[in-house]
Design an enzyme around this catalytic site. Structure first.
Site, PDB file in Angstrom:
ATOM      1  N   ARG A  23       0.817  -1.213   0.000  1.00  0.00           N
ATOM      2  CA  ARG A  23       0.000   0.000   0.000  1.00  0.00           C
ATOM      3  C   ARG A  23       0.847   1.257   0.000  1.00  0.00           C
ATOM      4  O   ARG A  23       0.405   2.325  -0.391  1.00  0.00           O
ATOM      5  CB  ARG A  23      -0.908   0.029   1.233  1.00  0.00           C
ATOM      6  CG  ARG A  23      -1.882  -1.118   1.312  1.00  0.00           C
ATOM      7  CD  ARG A  23      -2.525  -1.159   2.669  1.00  0.00           C
ATOM      8  NE  ARG A  23      -1.482  -1.484   3.670  1.00  0.00           N
ATOM      9  CZ  ARG A  23      -1.677  -1.478   4.976  1.00  0.00           C
ATOM     10  NH1 ARG A  23      -2.841  -1.142   5.471  1.00  0.00           N
ATOM     11  NH2 ARG A  23      -0.702  -1.784   5.797  1.00  0.00           N
ATOM     12  N   GLU A  28       6.032   6.955  11.760  1.00  0.00           N
ATOM     13  CA  GLU A  28       5.764   7.702  12.987  1.00  0.00           C
ATOM     14  C   GLU A  28       6.736   8.870  13.037  1.00  0.00           C
ATOM     15  O   GLU A  28       7.953   8.684  12.962  1.00  0.00           O
ATOM     16  CB  GLU A  28       5.942   6.790  14.198  1.00  0.00           C
ATOM     17  CG  GLU A  28       5.505   7.425  15.484  1.00  0.00           C
ATOM     18  CD  GLU A  28       5.520   6.436  16.629  1.00  0.00           C
ATOM     19  OE1 GLU A  28       4.513   6.367  17.355  1.00  0.00           O
ATOM     20  OE2 GLU A  28       6.535   5.731  16.801  1.00  0.00           O
ATOM     21  N   ARG A  59      15.657  30.843   4.918  1.00  0.00           N
ATOM     22  CA  ARG A  59      14.738  31.302   5.958  1.00  0.00           C
ATOM     23  C   ARG A  59      15.458  31.215   7.298  1.00  0.00           C
ATOM     24  O   ARG A  59      16.014  30.189   7.647  1.00  0.00           O
ATOM     25  CB  ARG A  59      13.472  30.465   5.992  1.00  0.00           C
ATOM     26  CG  ARG A  59      12.594  30.663   4.766  1.00  0.00           C
ATOM     27  CD  ARG A  59      11.258  29.971   4.969  1.00  0.00           C
ATOM     28  NE  ARG A  59      10.453  29.987   3.781  1.00  0.00           N
ATOM     29  CZ  ARG A  59       9.350  30.713   3.627  1.00  0.00           C
ATOM     30  NH1 ARG A  59       8.939  31.493   4.609  1.00  0.00           N
ATOM     31  NH2 ARG A  59       8.666  30.648   2.511  1.00  0.00           N
ATOM     32  N   HIS A  62      15.450  32.128  13.082  1.00  0.00           N
ATOM     33  CA  HIS A  62      14.329  32.639  13.865  1.00  0.00           C
ATOM     34  C   HIS A  62      14.206  31.946  15.217  1.00  0.00           C
ATOM     35  O   HIS A  62      14.531  30.775  15.356  1.00  0.00           O
ATOM     36  CB  HIS A  62      13.011  32.399  13.123  1.00  0.00           C
ATOM     37  CG  HIS A  62      12.989  32.961  11.746  1.00  0.00           C
ATOM     38  ND1 HIS A  62      12.378  32.313  10.697  1.00  0.00           N
ATOM     39  CD2 HIS A  62      13.497  34.101  11.225  1.00  0.00           C
ATOM     40  CE1 HIS A  62      12.500  33.029   9.601  1.00  0.00           C
ATOM     41  NE2 HIS A  62      13.188  34.125   9.885  1.00  0.00           N
ATOM     42  N   LYS A  72      10.624  23.322  18.576  1.00  0.00           N
ATOM     43  CA  LYS A  72      10.186  22.987  17.219  1.00  0.00           C
ATOM     44  C   LYS A  72      10.634  21.576  16.867  1.00  0.00           C
ATOM     45  O   LYS A  72      11.713  21.140  17.254  1.00  0.00           O
ATOM     46  CB  LYS A  72      10.807  23.951  16.199  1.00  0.00           C
ATOM     47  CG  LYS A  72      10.389  25.391  16.383  1.00  0.00           C
ATOM     48  CD  LYS A  72      11.112  26.304  15.409  1.00  0.00           C
ATOM     49  CE  LYS A  72      10.707  27.752  15.662  1.00  0.00           C
ATOM     50  NZ  LYS A  72      11.481  28.685  14.853  1.00  0.00           N
ATOM     51  N   HIS A 119      16.496  28.852  14.615  1.00  0.00           N
ATOM     52  CA  HIS A 119      16.333  27.877  13.542  1.00  0.00           C
ATOM     53  C   HIS A 119      16.299  28.572  12.194  1.00  0.00           C
ATOM     54  O   HIS A 119      15.713  29.642  12.043  1.00  0.00           O
ATOM     55  CB  HIS A 119      15.014  27.110  13.744  1.00  0.00           C
ATOM     56  CG  HIS A 119      14.714  26.194  12.614  1.00  0.00           C
ATOM     57  ND1 HIS A 119      13.778  26.499  11.646  1.00  0.00           N
ATOM     58  CD2 HIS A 119      15.252  25.006  12.274  1.00  0.00           C
ATOM     59  CE1 HIS A 119      13.740  25.507  10.770  1.00  0.00           C
ATOM     60  NE2 HIS A 119      14.625  24.601  11.123  1.00  0.00           N
ATOM     61  N   TYR A 132       6.402  21.903  10.404  1.00  0.00           N
ATOM     62  CA  TYR A 132       6.817  22.240  11.760  1.00  0.00           C
ATOM     63  C   TYR A 132       5.749  21.801  12.758  1.00  0.00           C
ATOM     64  O   TYR A 132       4.561  22.000  12.515  1.00  0.00           O
ATOM     65  CB  TYR A 132       6.890  23.759  11.949  1.00  0.00           C
ATOM     66  CG  TYR A 132       7.986  24.494  11.274  1.00  0.00           C
ATOM     67  CD1 TYR A 132       9.122  24.866  11.983  1.00  0.00           C
ATOM     68  CD2 TYR A 132       7.882  24.894   9.952  1.00  0.00           C
ATOM     69  CE1 TYR A 132      10.127  25.596  11.383  1.00  0.00           C
ATOM     70  CE2 TYR A 132       8.884  25.619   9.343  1.00  0.00           C
ATOM     71  CZ  TYR A 132       9.999  25.966  10.062  1.00  0.00           C
ATOM     72  OH  TYR A 132      10.980  26.687   9.471  1.00  0.00           O
ATOM     73  N   ASP A 168      14.746  38.885   7.110  1.00  0.00           N
ATOM     74  CA  ASP A 168      15.887  38.030   7.440  1.00  0.00           C
ATOM     75  C   ASP A 168      17.217  38.732   7.161  1.00  0.00           C
ATOM     76  O   ASP A 168      18.216  38.436   7.804  1.00  0.00           O
ATOM     77  CB  ASP A 168      15.804  36.703   6.694  1.00  0.00           C
ATOM     78  CG  ASP A 168      14.748  35.779   7.295  1.00  0.00           C
ATOM     79  OD1 ASP A 168      14.259  36.067   8.403  1.00  0.00           O
ATOM     80  OD2 ASP A 168      14.411  34.766   6.652  1.00  0.00           O
TER      81      ASP A 168
END
Length: 176
Positions: A23, A28, A59, A62, A72, A119, A132, A168
Site C-alpha cells: 500500500r 511515525e 529562511r 528565527h 520545534k 532555527h 513544523y 531576514d
C-alpha cells in the site's frame, strides 16, 4: 524511531522508521514519551507548513523570546533542505555554536530543537515543503532572529542564497 543527541545542548536528530508494504508506508514522526525520556517535557500546540518555490531559498535564523519561547520539530515533506540550529541562549554550554542537517523525505530525518534555540534552513531543491510542530502560539511581538550570515556563527551554507526576505536580511548579529 531513534533519537540522537547533537553537539547543541537539547537538540536531537530523529531518525524515523517506516512500515512499508504494497500500500505504501506508515512513518511515525515523533513520540512525546521518547522526547520526555530525553529531557523535554513540553507538548506541541500547533503545526505549520513552509512552502518554498526555489532552490537556495533562505529562511531564518528565527526564534521566539520569553515568555513564549517555542520548541520545534522540523520535517521535510517534499524537496530537500539544509536545516540549521544555532544556540543563542545566554548561559547555555553550547552558546554560539551551530549544527546543520540535510533533511529529505527519503532520509526520514527530523530535527527537534528546544525553546530558545534559533532555527533556519536553506532549500536544496525547488518546491521544498517543511512541516513544523511548535510548542507555543505565535506571538509576533516576541519574534526575534539572528542574521543567516552572522560572522560570529560563521554557518557554512551549502549553496549561495537565491531568495532571502527583507526581514531576514535585517536581523541583528549574535554579538549584539
Amino acid at each position: 524511531m531513534k533519537i540522537q543527541p547533537t553537539r547543541i545542548d537539547g537538540v536531537f536528530l530523529i531518525e524515523q522508521t517506516s512500515a512499508v508494504d504494497d500500500r505504501g508506508s506508515f512513518t511515525e514522526v515523533y513520540q512525546l514519551r521518547l522526547l520526555a525520556e530525553h529531557g523535554w517535557h513540553g507538548s506541541f500546540v500547533r503545526s505549520a507548513l513552509s512552502q518554498n518555490h526555489h532552490r537556495g531559498t533562505m529562511r531564518g535564523l528565527h526564534f521566539q523570546r520569553s515568555p513564549h519561547p517555542e520548541a520545534k520539530l522540523v520535517i521535510c515533506v517534499s524537496g530537500s533542505l539544509y536545516d540549521v540550529v544555532a544556540d543563542v541562549r545566554p548561559g547555555s554550554p553550547t552558546f554560539g555554536q551551530w549544527e546543520g542537517f540535510e533533511l529529505t523525505p527519503e532520509n526520514r530525518r527530523a530535527v527537534f530543537l528546544p525553546e530558545g534555540v534559533a532555527h533556519g534552513f536553506q532549500t536544496l531543491a525547488d518546491d521544498t515543503t517543511v512541516h513544523y510542530h511548535l510548542s507555543d502560539y505565535y506571538a509576533p511581538q516576541l519574534g526575534d532572529g539572528v542574521r543567516w550570515d552572522d560572522p560570529t556563527l560563521a554557518i557554512q551554507w551549502p549553496i549561495p542564497p537565491t531568495v532571502v526576505s527583507d526581514q531576514d536580511r535585517r536581523w541583528g548579529l549574535l554579538s549584539r
